[in-house]
Design a protein around this motif. Sequence first.
Motif, PDB file in Angstrom:
ATOM      1  N   SER A  50       0.829  -1.206   0.000  1.00 50.10           N
ATOM      2  CA  SER A  50       0.000   0.000   0.000  1.00 50.10           C
ATOM      3  C   SER A  50       0.860   1.252   0.000  1.00 50.10           C
ATOM      4  O   SER A  50       1.982   1.260   0.501  1.00 50.10           O
ATOM      5  CB  SER A  50      -0.940   0.013   1.210  1.00 50.10           C
ATOM      6  N   ALA A  52      -0.051   5.296   0.899  1.00 49.50           N
ATOM      7  CA  ALA A  52      -1.104   6.189   1.375  1.00 49.50           C
ATOM      8  C   ALA A  52      -0.479   7.305   2.187  1.00 49.50           C
ATOM      9  O   ALA A  52       0.658   7.190   2.656  1.00 49.50           O
ATOM     10  CB  ALA A  52      -2.108   5.417   2.227  1.00 49.50           C
ATOM     11  N   GLU A 139       3.366  10.895   2.076  1.00 49.55           N
ATOM     12  CA  GLU A 139       3.111   9.549   1.569  1.00 49.55           C
ATOM     13  C   GLU A 139       4.021   8.511   2.233  1.00 49.55           C
ATOM     14  O   GLU A 139       5.215   8.745   2.391  1.00 49.55           O
ATOM     15  CB  GLU A 139       3.323   9.541   0.064  1.00 49.55           C
TER      16      GLU A 139
END
Length: 149
Positions: A50, A52, A139
């Motif tokens: 991931s 994010a 991020e």
Amino acid sequence: MILDTLNNGSQYTSLHPLFAKAFDFMSQNDLVNLEDGVIQIEEGLKVIVSKANGKTAEASLTKFECHDKNIDIQVCVSGLETIYWKPREKCVTPNGDYNPEKDVRFFNDTPDMKFQLTDGQFVIFYPGDVHAPMIGEGEIKKLVFKVKI
């Protein structure tokens, strides 16, 4: 809980039969360019990739979690991630019931400590480790290996 860098990953392969497969996967793949999603490596071992934006501590602590049937190997590929932690034996305030389908239980307790991971560092969480990850700004790319006990 174990904290270290990927350069030392081979030191932990004897702790569980699937750890060697997880660390092999990391050494044989370009982690920076892996696409988000779930990769089933073999029975009992998968990785969730991931990317994010980090969360506030307050938001992450709403999911102060641990697992009964899986060990997490969480790897920070890029970014700066703060994680809160507390031993499960000291957690006394459950937040709902255990979810066997997702293998997760939550607590409303106050963490004992926090630490940071950055590029190429990892943490191994056993069922006794209650954790709140993904705290940070900007991020964060990470891998979460789910290793069946």
